[in-house]
Design a protein around this motif. Structure first.
Motif, PDB file in Angstrom:
ATOM      1  N   ASP A  44       0.838  -1.212   0.000  1.00 24.97           N
ATOM      2  CA  ASP A  44       0.000   0.000   0.000  1.00 24.97           C
ATOM      3  C   ASP A  44       0.864   1.249   0.000  1.00 24.97           C
ATOM      4  OD1 ASP A  44      -2.456  -1.435   0.166  1.00 24.97           O
ATOM      5  OD2 ASP A  44      -2.167  -1.674   2.324  1.00 24.97           O
ATOM      6  N   LEU A  45       1.963   1.218   0.757  1.00 23.17           N
ATOM      7  CA  LEU A  45       2.839   2.385   0.836  1.00 23.17           C
ATOM      8  C   LEU A  45       3.513   2.662  -0.504  1.00 23.17           C
ATOM      9  CD1 LEU A  45       4.500   1.969   4.351  1.00 23.17           C
ATOM     10  CD2 LEU A  45       3.017   3.830   3.613  1.00 23.17           C
ATOM     11  N   HIS A  46       3.961   1.615  -1.177  1.00 20.58           N
ATOM     12  CA  HIS A  46       4.560   1.818  -2.499  1.00 20.58           C
ATOM     13  C   HIS A  46       3.543   2.430  -3.463  1.00 20.58           C
ATOM     14  CE1 HIS A  46       8.590   0.021  -2.235  1.00 20.58           C
ATOM     15  NE2 HIS A  46       8.068  -0.847  -1.374  1.00 20.58           N
ATOM     16  N   THR A  47       2.313   1.940  -3.426  1.00 24.02           N
ATOM     17  CA  THR A  47       1.262   2.463  -4.301  1.00 24.02           C
ATOM     18  C   THR A  47       0.985   3.930  -3.998  1.00 24.02           C
ATOM     19  OG1 THR A  47       0.249   0.274  -4.457  1.00 24.02           O
ATOM     20  CG2 THR A  47      -1.131   2.154  -5.059  1.00 24.02           C
ATOM     21  N   ALA A  48       0.895   4.256  -2.707  1.00 22.99           N
ATOM     22  CA  ALA A  48       0.620   5.644  -2.313  1.00 22.99           C
ATOM     23  C   ALA A  48       1.767   6.557  -2.714  1.00 22.99           C
ATOM     24  CB  ALA A  48       0.370   5.724  -0.811  1.00 22.99           C
ATOM     25  N   MET A  49       3.007   6.109  -2.499  1.00 26.53           N
ATOM     26  CA  MET A  49       4.167   6.932  -2.845  1.00 26.53           C
ATOM     27  C   MET A  49       4.171   7.275  -4.337  1.00 26.53           C
ATOM     28  SD  MET A  49       6.287   7.657  -0.296  1.00 26.53           S
ATOM     29  CE  MET A  49       6.865   7.123   1.313  1.00 26.53           C
ATOM     30  N   LYS A  50       3.808   6.312  -5.178  1.00 33.45           N
ATOM     31  CA  LYS A  50       3.774   6.576  -6.622  1.00 33.45           C
ATOM     32  C   LYS A  50       2.746   7.647  -6.955  1.00 33.45           C
ATOM     33  CE  LYS A  50       5.302   1.907  -7.784  1.00 33.45           C
ATOM     34  NZ  LYS A  50       4.897   0.561  -8.278  1.00 33.45           N
ATOM     35  N   GLN A  51       1.607   7.640  -6.236  1.00 36.05           N
ATOM     36  CA  GLN A  51       0.571   8.647  -6.460  1.00 36.05           C
ATOM     37  C   GLN A  51       1.021  10.025  -5.994  1.00 36.05           C
ATOM     38  OE1 GLN A  51      -2.698   8.501  -7.810  1.00 36.05           O
ATOM     39  NE2 GLN A  51      -1.954   6.570  -8.655  1.00 36.05           N
ATOM     40  N   LEU A  52       1.883  10.071  -4.979  1.00 37.27           N
ATOM     41  CA  LEU A  52       2.264  11.346  -4.367  1.00 37.27           C
ATOM     42  C   LEU A  52       3.537  11.938  -4.964  1.00 37.27           C
ATOM     43  CD1 LEU A  52       1.517  10.551  -0.607  1.00 37.27           C
ATOM     44  CD2 LEU A  52       0.043  11.658  -2.285  1.00 37.27           C
ATOM     45  N   GLN A  53       4.247  11.179  -5.767  1.00 42.30           N
ATOM     46  CA  GLN A  53       5.470  11.709  -6.366  1.00 42.30           C
ATOM     47  C   GLN A  53       5.184  12.971  -7.171  1.00 42.30           C
ATOM     48  OE1 GLN A  53       7.110   8.065  -8.300  1.00 42.30           O
ATOM     49  NE2 GLN A  53       9.050   8.706  -7.416  1.00 42.30           N
ATOM     50  N   GLY A  54       5.974  14.002  -6.938  1.00 42.77           N
ATOM     51  CA  GLY A  54       5.864  15.235  -7.710  1.00 42.77           C
ATOM     52  C   GLY A  54       4.756  16.165  -7.284  1.00 42.77           C
ATOM     53  N   THR A  55       3.990  15.801  -6.250  1.00 46.46           N
ATOM     54  CA  THR A  55       2.864  16.658  -5.833  1.00 46.46           C
ATOM     55  C   THR A  55       3.279  17.696  -4.801  1.00 46.46           C
ATOM     56  OG1 THR A  55       2.186  15.184  -4.032  1.00 46.46           O
ATOM     57  CG2 THR A  55       1.256  14.757  -6.223  1.00 46.46           C
ATOM     58  N   GLY A  56       4.413  17.490  -4.127  1.00 47.11           N
ATOM     59  CA  GLY A  56       4.841  18.422  -3.082  1.00 47.11           C
ATOM     60  C   GLY A  56       4.169  18.189  -1.757  1.00 47.11           C
ATOM     61  N   THR A  57       3.262  17.208  -1.683  1.00 49.00           N
ATOM     62  CA  THR A  57       2.562  16.931  -0.437  1.00 49.00           C
ATOM     63  C   THR A  57       3.438  16.094   0.482  1.00 49.00           C
ATOM     64  OG1 THR A  57       0.411  16.256   0.461  1.00 49.00           O
ATOM     65  CG2 THR A  57       1.438  14.779  -1.149  1.00 49.00           C
ATOM     66  N   VAL A  58       2.937  15.783   1.678  1.00 52.01           N
ATOM     67  CA  VAL A  58       3.737  15.073   2.674  1.00 52.01           C
ATOM     68  C   VAL A  58       2.951  13.870   3.170  1.00 52.01           C
ATOM     69  CG1 VAL A  58       2.887  16.538   4.563  1.00 52.01           C
ATOM     70  CG2 VAL A  58       5.038  15.300   4.852  1.00 52.01           C
ATOM     71  N   LEU A  59       3.663  12.754   3.417  1.00 51.23           N
ATOM     72  CA  LEU A  59       3.068  11.537   3.961  1.00 51.23           C
ATOM     73  C   LEU A  59       3.590  11.339   5.371  1.00 51.23           C
ATOM     74  CD1 LEU A  59       1.345   8.961   3.441  1.00 51.23           C
ATOM     75  CD2 LEU A  59       3.457   7.845   2.709  1.00 51.23           C
ATOM     76  N   GLN A  60       2.660  11.023   6.303  1.00 50.26           N
ATOM     77  CA  GLN A  60       3.022  10.832   7.704  1.00 50.26           C
ATOM     78  C   GLN A  60       2.743   9.387   8.119  1.00 50.26           C
ATOM     79  OE1 GLN A  60       1.481  13.919  10.365  1.00 50.26           O
ATOM     80  NE2 GLN A  60       0.565  14.859   8.586  1.00 50.26           N
TER      81      GLN A  60
END
Length: 449
Positions: free
Chosen positions: A168-184
């Protein structure tokens, strides 16, 4: 000065400008800091003279569980943001759980915004959540204005916010790449606190952080470690930073103020997850703050109803893990920090500037300079008070659920100004909520126009 009305100017003999306390007048126009004058003889303007009380940027608490909608018996926007205002907090960022529904879809986020409308006494931003299977919701929530995302790598405590797997984390990271947002990402006698403490060893926290640092380096998505309780993973975090990982870390007021050795048997109001650890560990956290290895300090305000704390049995293994502290973050921090050589500039950096930066609000919040929002706390750092039931403002003020009851703290908040309006003054609140929703992309776009 009438509560709720715009403040035109504030005069004090102690205005914090950078690292210096100076006599000055803060002039406010259209909710923004307009000027800071050292010559306080200004004509034609009504002035709030606060004597020698300190005037400095309001706090930004980036880790608050408001729980509305769905669990408003635990906490709600009206009571949480009043408590924030009473503590000099001018902006909170709401966590995606424990509300029902959780903020894990665009539709749920929109429901959260509707529920919060007209109830906030301070400005409020919102985190989204990452759970298994919601990867297609992440970018729509970013476009709608969430500050970033939170996920759990162990059981969150509520069924509607399940933990994520490595996949799930790998999938989420791919979605968030380049967005400038932050994952906690998070990481025997049941009445003895030591039993609970042994069930959440330092190694659990370290292993979770190891996974996060590896993912952060692989995808180069900003990652933030929430409520660090153990000092052991700090070396791991620093190694990841040295290797180029865009990673930040927070700790909380309860890990800096409470010690495992002092928790009485059956005192489940002290339970939180991760747990309060030893005094030796606490001193390591303070040293890490001093060295800059921990970036910020937050409340992780997480109330619940009395039955969930299992006060009648004192069973730490069954009690809800969460501590209510939103109102007392400033004096809790200052009481201990001032004894360890920290100064007021450190308070602003750790409780306001760094938290605002992490939430992408640092272009409008947390600085006492012209053009920024006139968000201010007026307080007396030397004045002591005792935490009593009558001076609690969060939801559970009628119950003895905070571990801070009876504690003597240093630093009394007199007043709080949000975007130039006086929302709290000496125990009284503005007659109506004046806070705004902070949709992060909208605020950033407005600042660039």
């Amino acid at each position: 000065m009438e509560l709720g009305s715009p403040v035109r100017a504030i005069r004090s003999t102690r205005v914090l400008r950078g690292s210096e306390l100076q006599p000055a007048m803060v002039v406010i126009k259209d909710g923004k800091i307009h000027q800071i004058l050292t010559d306080s003889n200004i004509s034609g303007t009504e002035v709030l003279d606060v004597g020698d009380s300190v005037v400095m940027p309001g706090l930004v608490d980036s880790h608050v569980h408001v729980n509305e909608p769905g669990r408003t018996t635990w906490e709600g926007f009206w009571t949480a943001t009043r408590a924030a205002a009473a503590g000099g907090v001018t902006t909170i960022v709401d966590m995606p759980l424990n509300s029902i529904p959780p903020t894990t879809t665009l539709e749920n986020f929109q429901e959260k915004l509707r529920e919060a409308a007209g109830k906030c006494f301070v400005d409020t931003a919102f985190w989204g959540g990452v759970i298994p299977g919601n990867e297609r919701e992440l970018q729509p929530m970013i476009r709608a204005g969430v500050a970033g995302f939170k996920c759990f790598m162990i059981h969150s405590g509520v069924e509607e916010f399940p933990q994520v797997t490595d996949s799930d984390l790998h999938t989420a990271m791919k979605q968030l790449q380049g967005t400038g947002t932050v994952l906690q990402p998070l990481n025997d006698n049941p009445c003895q606190y030591s039993t609970f403490l042994q069930s959440r060893p330092d190694e659990m926290e370290t292993e979770a952080i190891r996974i996060v640092t590896q993912l952060c380096l692989q995808y180069h998505v900003r990652c933030h470690i929430v409520h660090l309780s153990s000092a052991r993973p700090l070396k791991l975090i620093q190694e990841a930073r040295d290797a180029g990982a865009p990673i930040t870390v927070e700790t909380t007021h309860h890990y800096l103020s409470l010690r495992a050795e002092d928790v009485p048997a059956g005192a489940t109001q002290f339970k939180c997850c991760p747990p309060i650890r030893s005094s030796a560990n606490q001193e390591e956290l303070w040293s890490a703050l001093k060295a800059g290895d921990i970036d910020m300090v937050v409340s992780d305000h997480s109330p619940c109803t009395p039955d969930l704390k299992r006060l009648e049995t004192g069973d730490f293994t069954e009690a809800w893990g969460g501590i209510s502290s939103l109102q007392f973050g400033l004096p809790l921090f200052w009481t201990s920090a001032s004894q360890r050589g920290f100064v007021l500039e450190d308070v602003v950096r750790l409780l306001s500037q760094k938290t605002a930066e992490m939430c992408r609000l640092d272009h409008v919040k947390s600085r006492l300079v012209p053009g920024f929002d006139a968000d201010l706390v007026i307080w007396d750092p030397e004045k002591e008070f005792e935490v009593r039931l009558w001076n609690l403002y969060f939801k559970m003020y009628i119950y003895s659920l905070t571990p801070y009851l009876g504690m003597k703290l240093r630093g009394t908040v007199r007043g709080t100004v949000v975007r130039g309006k006086l929302v709290f003054w000496e125990g009284r609140f503005s007659p109506e909520p004046l806070g705004q929703h902070l949709l992060i992309h909208q605020r950033r776009n407005q600042a660039q126009l």
